[in-house]
Design a protein around this motif. Structure first.
Motif, PDB file in Angstrom:
ATOM      1  N   THR A  27      44.116-121.367  79.810  1.00 23.24           N
ATOM      2  CA  THR A  27      43.673-121.853  78.507  1.00 23.24           C
ATOM      3  C   THR A  27      44.156-120.987  77.363  1.00 23.24           C
ATOM      4  O   THR A  27      43.771-121.211  76.223  1.00 23.24           O
ATOM      5  CB  THR A  27      42.139-121.900  78.467  1.00 23.24           C
ATOM      6  N   PHE A  28      45.003-120.010  77.631  1.00 24.69           N
ATOM      7  CA  PHE A  28      45.389-119.045  76.609  1.00 24.69           C
ATOM      8  C   PHE A  28      45.967-119.715  75.376  1.00 24.69           C
ATOM      9  O   PHE A  28      45.645-119.365  74.257  1.00 24.69           O
ATOM     10  CB  PHE A  28      46.400-118.047  77.161  1.00 24.69           C
ATOM     11  N   SER A  29      46.820-120.692  75.560  1.00 27.18           N
ATOM     12  CA  SER A  29      47.531-121.270  74.423  1.00 27.18           C
ATOM     13  C   SER A  29      46.602-121.966  73.440  1.00 27.18           C
ATOM     14  O   SER A  29      46.970-122.181  72.282  1.00 27.18           O
ATOM     15  CB  SER A  29      48.598-122.251  74.913  1.00 27.18           C
ATOM     16  N   SER A  30      45.407-122.306  73.853  1.00 24.61           N
ATOM     17  CA  SER A  30      44.501-123.037  72.976  1.00 24.61           C
ATOM     18  C   SER A  30      43.364-122.185  72.417  1.00 24.61           C
ATOM     19  O   SER A  30      42.546-122.673  71.643  1.00 24.61           O
ATOM     20  CB  SER A  30      43.897-124.233  73.715  1.00 24.61           C
ATOM     21  N   ILE A  31      43.308-120.931  72.801  1.00 19.94           N
ATOM     22  CA  ILE A  31      42.193-120.081  72.398  1.00 19.94           C
ATOM     23  C   ILE A  31      42.576-119.226  71.193  1.00 19.94           C
ATOM     24  O   ILE A  31      43.749-118.909  70.996  1.00 19.94           O
ATOM     25  CB  ILE A  31      41.726-119.190  73.579  1.00 19.94           C
ATOM     26  N   ILE A  32      41.584-118.881  70.388  1.00 15.97           N
ATOM     27  CA  ILE A  32      41.790-118.006  69.246  1.00 15.97           C
ATOM     28  C   ILE A  32      41.777-116.554  69.718  1.00 15.97           C
ATOM     29  O   ILE A  32      40.899-116.144  70.471  1.00 15.97           O
ATOM     30  CB  ILE A  32      40.687-118.234  68.197  1.00 15.97           C
ATOM     31  N   MET A  33      42.770-115.791  69.277  1.00 21.06           N
ATOM     32  CA  MET A  33      42.888-114.395  69.678  1.00 21.06           C
ATOM     33  C   MET A  33      42.700-113.496  68.463  1.00 21.06           C
ATOM     34  O   MET A  33      43.077-113.842  67.342  1.00 21.06           O
ATOM     35  CB  MET A  33      44.258-114.134  70.289  1.00 21.06           C
ATOM     36  N   ALA A  34      42.140-112.331  68.703  1.00 18.56           N
ATOM     37  CA  ALA A  34      41.863-111.413  67.596  1.00 18.56           C
ATOM     38  C   ALA A  34      41.980-109.972  68.052  1.00 18.56           C
ATOM     39  O   ALA A  34      41.944-109.679  69.252  1.00 18.56           O
ATOM     40  CB  ALA A  34      40.474-111.669  67.029  1.00 18.56           C
ATOM     41  N   TRP A  35      42.093-109.107  67.081  1.00 25.49           N
ATOM     42  CA  TRP A  35      42.015-107.672  67.296  1.00 25.49           C
ATOM     43  C   TRP A  35      40.829-107.138  66.498  1.00 25.49           C
ATOM     44  O   TRP A  35      40.629-107.510  65.332  1.00 25.49           O
ATOM     45  CB  TRP A  35      43.287-106.965  66.842  1.00 25.49           C
ATOM     46  N   PHE A  36      40.074-106.278  67.138  1.00 28.31           N
ATOM     47  CA  PHE A  36      38.987-105.543  66.503  1.00 28.31           C
ATOM     48  C   PHE A  36      39.270-104.058  66.673  1.00 28.31           C
ATOM     49  O   PHE A  36      40.107-103.671  67.488  1.00 28.31           O
ATOM     50  CB  PHE A  36      37.641-105.873  67.168  1.00 28.31           C
ATOM     51  N   ARG A  37      38.564-103.259  65.922  1.00 29.84           N
ATOM     52  CA  ARG A  37      38.681-101.815  66.108  1.00 29.84           C
ATOM     53  C   ARG A  37      37.323-101.151  65.900  1.00 29.84           C
ATOM     54  O   ARG A  37      36.486-101.665  65.160  1.00 29.84           O
ATOM     55  CB  ARG A  37      39.715-101.208  65.175  1.00 29.84           C
ATOM     56  N   GLN A  38      37.167-100.031  66.577  1.00 28.23           N
ATOM     57  CA  GLN A  38      35.921 -99.283  66.476  1.00 28.23           C
ATOM     58  C   GLN A  38      36.244 -97.811  66.315  1.00 28.23           C
ATOM     59  O   GLN A  38      36.779 -97.188  67.242  1.00 28.23           O
ATOM     60  CB  GLN A  38      35.045 -99.510  67.700  1.00 28.23           C
ATOM     61  N   ALA A  39      35.941 -97.303  65.137  1.00 25.73           N
ATOM     62  CA  ALA A  39      36.138 -95.890  64.854  1.00 25.73           C
ATOM     63  C   ALA A  39      34.942 -95.104  65.389  1.00 25.73           C
ATOM     64  O   ALA A  39      33.866 -95.680  65.607  1.00 25.73           O
ATOM     65  CB  ALA A  39      36.301 -95.671  63.360  1.00 25.73           C
ATOM     66  N   PRO A  40      35.104 -93.812  65.590  1.00 24.17           N
ATOM     67  CA  PRO A  40      33.989 -92.990  66.092  1.00 24.17           C
ATOM     68  C   PRO A  40      32.738 -93.131  65.217  1.00 24.17           C
ATOM     69  O   PRO A  40      32.824 -93.067  63.991  1.00 24.17           O
ATOM     70  CB  PRO A  40      34.551 -91.574  66.042  1.00 24.17           C
ATOM     71  N   ARG A  41      31.636 -93.381  65.850  1.00 18.65           N
ATOM     72  CA  ARG A  41      30.317 -93.471  65.210  1.00 18.65           C
ATOM     73  C   ARG A  41      30.215 -94.644  64.241  1.00 18.65           C
ATOM     74  O   ARG A  41      29.357 -94.649  63.358  1.00 18.65           O
ATOM     75  CB  ARG A  41      29.973 -92.166  64.494  1.00 18.65           C
ATOM     76  N   LYS A  42      31.084 -95.639  64.421  1.00 18.51           N
ATOM     77  CA  LYS A  42      31.035 -96.823  63.565  1.00 18.51           C
ATOM     78  C   LYS A  42      30.957 -98.081  64.415  1.00 18.51           C
ATOM     79  O   LYS A  42      31.197 -98.048  65.617  1.00 18.51           O
ATOM     80  CB  LYS A  42      32.250 -96.868  62.639  1.00 18.51           C
ATOM     81  N   GLU A  43      30.631 -99.174  63.752  1.00 19.25           N
ATOM     82  CA  GLU A  43      30.546-100.436  64.462  1.00 19.25           C
ATOM     83  C   GLU A  43      31.946-100.999  64.702  1.00 19.25           C
ATOM     84  O   GLU A  43      32.915-100.606  64.065  1.00 19.25           O
ATOM     85  CB  GLU A  43      29.719-101.439  63.636  1.00 19.25           C
ATOM     86  N   ARG A  44      32.002-101.958  65.630  1.00 26.84           N
ATOM     87  CA  ARG A  44      33.262-102.622  65.913  1.00 26.84           C
ATOM     88  C   ARG A  44      33.542-103.631  64.792  1.00 26.84           C
ATOM     89  O   ARG A  44      32.704-104.482  64.482  1.00 26.84           O
ATOM     90  CB  ARG A  44      33.175-103.325  67.256  1.00 26.84           C
ATOM     91  N   ASP A  45      34.726-103.545  64.202  1.00 27.37           N
ATOM     92  CA  ASP A  45      35.071-104.355  63.047  1.00 27.37           C
ATOM     93  C   ASP A  45      36.260-105.266  63.315  1.00 27.37           C
ATOM     94  O   ASP A  45      37.193-104.891  64.034  1.00 27.37           O
ATOM     95  CB  ASP A  45      35.414-103.470  61.839  1.00 27.37           C
ATOM     96  N   PHE A  46      36.237-106.409  62.696  1.00 29.01           N
ATOM     97  CA  PHE A  46      37.339-107.364  62.767  1.00 29.01           C
ATOM     98  C   PHE A  46      38.570-106.796  62.068  1.00 29.01           C
ATOM     99  O   PHE A  46      38.462-106.193  60.998  1.00 29.01           O
ATOM    100  CB  PHE A  46      36.905-108.665  62.101  1.00 29.01           C
ATOM    101  N   VAL A  47      39.739-107.017  62.668  1.00 26.85           N
ATOM    102  CA  VAL A  47      40.998-106.579  62.062  1.00 26.85           C
ATOM    103  C   VAL A  47      41.880-107.787  61.725  1.00 26.85           C
ATOM    104  O   VAL A  47      42.324-107.938  60.587  1.00 26.85           O
ATOM    105  CB  VAL A  47      41.772-105.632  62.995  1.00 26.85           C
TER     106      VAL A  47
END
Length: 120
Positions: A27-47
Protein backbone atom coordinates in the motif's frame (compact mmCIF):
# COMPACT_ATOMS: atom_id res chain seq x y z
CA UNK A 1 3.67 -0.86 6.51
CA UNK A 2 7.11 -1.21 8.03
CA UNK A 3 9.56 1.67 7.87
CA UNK A 4 13.30 1.93 8.30
CA UNK A 5 15.09 5.27 8.31
CA UNK A 6 18.76 5.84 7.57
CA UNK A 7 21.24 8.50 6.53
CA UNK A 8 21.77 10.48 9.71
CA UNK A 9 25.15 11.60 10.90
CA UNK A 10 27.34 14.34 12.32
CA UNK A 11 27.80 17.35 10.06
CA UNK A 12 28.79 20.98 10.33
CA UNK A 13 26.48 23.93 9.98
CA UNK A 14 25.84 24.65 6.31
CA UNK A 15 26.36 21.05 5.23
CA UNK A 16 23.80 18.77 3.60
CA UNK A 17 22.44 15.33 4.40
CA UNK A 18 19.92 13.09 2.72
CA UNK A 19 17.78 10.86 4.87
CA UNK A 20 16.18 7.78 3.41
CA UNK A 21 13.21 5.76 4.54
CA UNK A 22 12.62 2.28 3.17
CA UNK A 23 9.06 1.03 3.35
CA UNK A 24 7.56 -2.40 3.00
CA UNK A 25 4.00 -3.17 2.03
CA UNK A 26 1.92 -3.11 -1.09
CA UNK A 27 0.00 0.00 0.00
CA UNK A 28 3.03 2.30 0.01
CA UNK A 29 2.14 4.16 -3.16
CA UNK A 30 -1.19 5.31 -1.75
CA UNK A 31 -0.14 6.29 1.77
CA UNK A 32 0.94 9.70 3.03
CA UNK A 33 4.56 9.80 4.16
CA UNK A 34 6.17 12.28 6.52
CA UNK A 35 9.27 13.11 8.46
CA UNK A 36 9.21 14.17 12.09
CA UNK A 37 12.04 15.10 14.40
CA UNK A 38 12.60 15.07 18.12
CA UNK A 39 15.30 17.17 19.71
CA UNK A 40 16.61 16.34 23.20
CA UNK A 41 14.05 17.10 25.90
CA UNK A 42 11.51 18.26 23.32
CA UNK A 43 8.39 16.85 21.77
CA UNK A 44 8.31 15.12 18.41
CA UNK A 45 7.55 17.73 15.74
CA UNK A 46 6.33 17.60 12.17
CA UNK A 47 8.95 18.44 9.53
CA UNK A 48 7.55 17.56 6.09
CA UNK A 49 4.84 15.53 4.42
CA UNK A 50 4.26 14.15 0.93
CA UNK A 51 1.06 12.69 -0.44
CA UNK A 52 0.75 9.78 -2.81
CA UNK A 53 0.43 12.28 -5.63
CA UNK A 54 3.54 14.20 -4.65
CA UNK A 55 2.04 17.24 -2.93
CA UNK A 56 4.28 18.48 -0.15
CA UNK A 57 4.06 20.49 3.05
CA UNK A 58 6.80 21.75 5.32
CA UNK A 59 7.16 23.33 8.71
CA UNK A 60 8.16 26.96 8.27
CA UNK A 61 11.59 26.51 9.82
CA UNK A 62 12.76 24.17 7.04
CA UNK A 63 11.07 25.73 4.01
CA UNK A 64 13.61 26.44 1.31
CA UNK A 65 16.20 24.18 2.93
CA UNK A 66 14.59 20.73 3.10
CA UNK A 67 12.95 18.76 0.31
CA UNK A 68 10.83 15.66 0.78
CA UNK A 69 10.42 13.27 -2.11
CA UNK A 70 9.28 9.73 -2.75
CA UNK A 71 9.93 6.96 -5.23
CA UNK A 72 6.88 4.73 -5.28
CA UNK A 73 8.58 2.20 -7.54
CA UNK A 74 11.26 1.66 -4.91
CA UNK A 75 9.07 2.18 -1.81
CA UNK A 76 11.38 4.94 -0.69
CA UNK A 77 10.96 8.38 0.85
CA UNK A 78 13.77 10.90 1.12
CA UNK A 79 14.47 14.07 3.01
CA UNK A 80 17.15 16.22 1.41
CA UNK A 81 18.43 18.65 4.02
CA UNK A 82 20.55 21.57 2.90
CA UNK A 83 22.03 24.51 4.77
CA UNK A 84 21.77 22.60 8.02
CA UNK A 85 21.74 24.54 11.27
CA UNK A 86 22.55 23.46 14.83
CA UNK A 87 18.86 23.76 15.66
CA UNK A 88 18.16 20.97 13.16
CA UNK A 89 19.88 18.56 15.53
CA UNK A 90 17.41 15.82 16.41
CA UNK A 91 16.42 12.25 15.86
CA UNK A 92 14.51 12.12 12.60
CA UNK A 93 11.66 9.67 12.12
CA UNK A 94 9.79 8.70 9.01
CA UNK A 95 6.13 7.94 9.43
CA UNK A 96 3.09 6.95 7.41
CA UNK A 97 -0.55 7.90 7.70
CA UNK A 98 -3.84 7.54 5.85
CA UNK A 99 -4.84 11.07 6.84
CA UNK A 100 -3.54 14.53 5.98
CA UNK A 101 -2.07 15.23 9.37
CA UNK A 102 0.82 16.91 11.13
CA UNK A 103 0.15 15.48 14.59
CA UNK A 104 2.33 12.49 15.46
CA UNK A 105 -0.65 10.78 17.09
CA UNK A 106 -2.37 10.53 13.72
CA UNK A 107 0.46 8.60 12.11
CA UNK A 108 -0.04 4.86 12.13
CA UNK A 109 3.41 3.62 11.26
CA UNK A 110 6.87 4.71 12.39
CA UNK A 111 10.46 3.98 11.56
CA UNK A 112 13.11 3.62 14.25
CA UNK A 113 14.69 7.06 13.80
CA UNK A 114 18.05 8.26 12.57
CA UNK A 115 20.13 10.79 14.45
CA UNK A 116 21.26 14.05 12.91
CA UNK A 117 23.76 16.23 14.73
CA UNK A 118 24.75 19.62 13.34
CA UNK A 119 27.74 21.28 14.93
CA UNK A 120 28.31 25.03 14.82
Amino acid sequence: VQLQASGGGLVQAGDSLRLSCAASGRTFSSIIMAWFRQAPRKERDFVARITSGGSTNYVDSVKGRFTISRDNAKNMVYLQMNSLKPEDTAIYYCAASWSMATLPSLYNYWGQGTEVTVSS
